[in-house]
Design an enzyme around this catalytic site. Structure first.
Site, mmCIF file in Angstrom:
data_model
loop_
_atom_site.group_PDB
_atom_site.id
_atom_site.type_symbol
_atom_site.label_atom_id
_atom_site.label_comp_id
_atom_site.label_asym_id
_atom_site.label_seq_id
_atom_site.Cartn_x
_atom_site.Cartn_y
_atom_site.Cartn_z
ATOM 1 N N HIS A 123 9.465 -15.946 2.305
ATOM 2 C CA HIS A 123 9.451 -16.889 3.454
ATOM 3 C C HIS A 123 7.939 -17.377 2.602
ATOM 4 O O HIS A 123 7.369 -17.610 2.026
ATOM 5 C CB HIS A 123 8.451 -16.147 4.414
ATOM 6 N N ASP B 97 6.773 -12.303 19.282
ATOM 7 C CA ASP B 97 6.441 -13.647 18.684
ATOM 8 C C ASP B 97 6.703 -15.156 19.316
ATOM 9 O O ASP B 97 5.617 -15.186 19.001
ATOM 10 C CB ASP B 97 6.889 -13.151 17.306
ATOM 11 N N ARG C 116 -0.654 -19.204 21.614
ATOM 12 C CA ARG C 116 -1.049 -19.412 20.504
ATOM 13 C C ARG C 116 -1.574 -20.775 20.529
ATOM 14 O O ARG C 116 -2.882 -21.191 19.889
ATOM 15 C CB ARG C 116 -1.294 -18.303 19.488
ATOM 16 N N SER D 92 2.792 -12.129 12.957
ATOM 17 C CA SER D 92 4.201 -13.396 13.539
ATOM 18 C C SER D 92 5.206 -14.005 12.229
ATOM 19 O O SER D 92 6.084 -12.780 12.117
ATOM 20 C CB SER D 92 2.964 -14.194 14.128
ATOM 21 N N LYS E 117 8.980 -11.530 12.121
ATOM 22 C CA LYS E 117 10.136 -12.021 12.582
ATOM 23 C C LYS E 117 11.320 -11.616 10.712
ATOM 24 O O LYS E 117 12.646 -11.637 10.345
ATOM 25 C CB LYS E 117 10.025 -13.114 11.898
#
Ligand code: URA
Length: 431
Positions: free
Chosen positions: A84, A163, A170, A185, A189
């Site tokens: 990620h 999320d 947010r 968050s 995922k």
């Protein structure tokens, strides 16, 4: 005693730690619609100001993960892995790394996002390939990953729904830049992919979310310790984002650059970050015993053309046609206004100009123009003559005229030599 959202909010507001039970109950009730947005916003703001301990962050991540499903994989010795990135300009590493991992006896079910702020989104890039589908359901994700070894798609509604709701909130309550909220968050995922190992590319600098190395470092540590605590081998690299990664920025042109890289003609910085992240991941997954061996293995998949074949297979499995034209807008040349050394690049400004051209979104409902982009022709530290080519800009002529000054200002040329920047500054493992 019955559960009171207001009591939980007040505890956090006053700087007390929340218990795992309080966090789970709050998130579960919010996901089911039993806690209204205004109470969730108040808790998010309290977390923003008071932050969270490692225990609280792990409980929040777990609660958000448990709001949806976790992908399930056969126990056949193939490690399930992913990378990620916290996002950058010209960051097309996912497009290269997914097929490389699939060639390395791993499964890589990569759930990706769209552009955020000035940074481009992997899904937008892939959608410049005619026919490419990024909305696969859970059965398709499992099927394509099983068949090819990798998939790149958007999050299905069944993955971490808490999320999805909280992120939207947010975004409009100024509570995005909070390390525990970002950690929960991202990790909820990623962990929903059912991973054995995860590597994080945490970027710092002008084109990233975290402008300062110290805040990127804090985020990386939070992500790594949360992943490890939840049983997934997690490491992170801190990588420079003070200038675009590779040469191309934009959707279709980044796919072109990916294909060139898979055919052995990739820019050195892009290849370096891709191989290092991949090697880190294969080593922590136990697929290779040293980073050195893992790098050689990955380089071999590039050199042999196997990684390109995997990319072609993944694109075909997701409905894309690589032979169909990917239009690129008219080319304009941005030239240096003075002689000197390229000292700094405002990568965020470049990302914003591309959004202005329609290459990214100002609001979620905007359509994306895949044809616009930019090719960097100089890197920080290069000596440039007045009139030398700094960038080729792919844009509609009027849009280019309007943004020429902003683009020129994004390249700072100094009379003093400027050293090139290190690309990978730190490897982070469990603190
Ligand atoms: N990316 C995410 O998925 N979530 C955040 O909070 C920030 C970046």
């Amino acid at each position: 005693m019955s559960f009171s959202p207001a009591v939980v909010i007040a505890k956090k507001r006053d700087g007390e730690s929340l218990t795992a039970d309080e966090i789970h109950t709050f998130i579960q009730a919010y996901t089911l619609g039993n806690i209204p947005d205004y109470q969730m916003s108040a808790l998010a703001m309290a977390i923003y100001w008071r932050s969270m301990s490692t225990d609280e962050t792990a409980a929040l991540t777990e609660a958000m993960l448990e709001s949806g499903i976790v992908l399930d994989w056969p126990d056949d010795g193939r490690a399930v892995v992913d990378k990620h990135s916290t996002g950058g300009i010209g960051d097309k590493v996912s497009l290269l790394l997914a097929p490389l991992l699939a060639c390395s006896h791993c499964r890589n079910p990569m759930i990706s996002g769209r552009g955020l702020g000035a940074t481009g989104g992997t899904l937008d890039k892939l959608e410049s390939i005619p026919g490419f589908r990024t909305n696969l359901d859970v059965d398709e994700i499992t099927q394509v990953t099983g068949q090819i070894g990798c998939v790149i798609t958007g999050a299905s509604a069944r993955i971490a729904p808490a999320d999805k709701k909280l992120y939207a909130l947010r975004d409009v309550t100024a509570t995005v830049p909070s390390i525990p909220l970002i950690t929960a968050s991202i990790m909820s995922k990623k962990l929903a992919e059912g991973l054995d190992a995860l590597v994080l590319d945490v970027k710092f600098g002008s084109g990233s979310f975290m402008k300062e190395l110290s805040s990127a470092h804090a985020l990386a540590q939070s992500l790594v310790s949360t992943g490890e605590r939840m049983g997934v081998r997690t490491t992170a690299l801190l990588t420079d984002m003070n200038q675009p990664l590779g040469r191309m920025v934009g959707n279709a042109v980044e796919v072109d650059e990916t294909i060139a890289a898979l055919q052995g003609n990739g820019p050195a910085d892009l290849i370096e970050v891709t191989l290092e992240l991949g090697a880190e991941l294969l080593t922590s997954a136990g697929t290779e015993s040293t980073v050195q061996q893992a790098r050689q293995r990955l380089q071999g998949h590039l050199d042999s053309g196997r990684a390109f074949e995997k990319f072609q297979a993944m694109v075909a499995a997701q409905g894309g046609d690589l032979n169909a034209p990917r239009p690129v807008a008219e080319c304009h040349e941005l030239r240096a206004s003075q002689t000197g050394w390229l000292q700094a690049v405002d990568a965020e400004a470049i990302g914003q100009v591309l959004i202005e051209y329609g290459g990214g979104r100002k609001v979620m409902s905007d359509a994306v123009d895949h044809s616009v982009g930019l090719e960097m022709r100089a890197r920080i530290g290069d000596q440039v003559e007045q009139g030398a080519l700094l960038a080729r800009v792919f844009a509609h002529p009027n849009a280019y005229q309007r943004t020429q000054d902003s683009l020129q200002a994004a390249f700072s040329i100094s009379a003093e030599p400027a050293p090139p920047l290190p690309l990978i500054v730190e490897h982070i493992t469990t603190p």
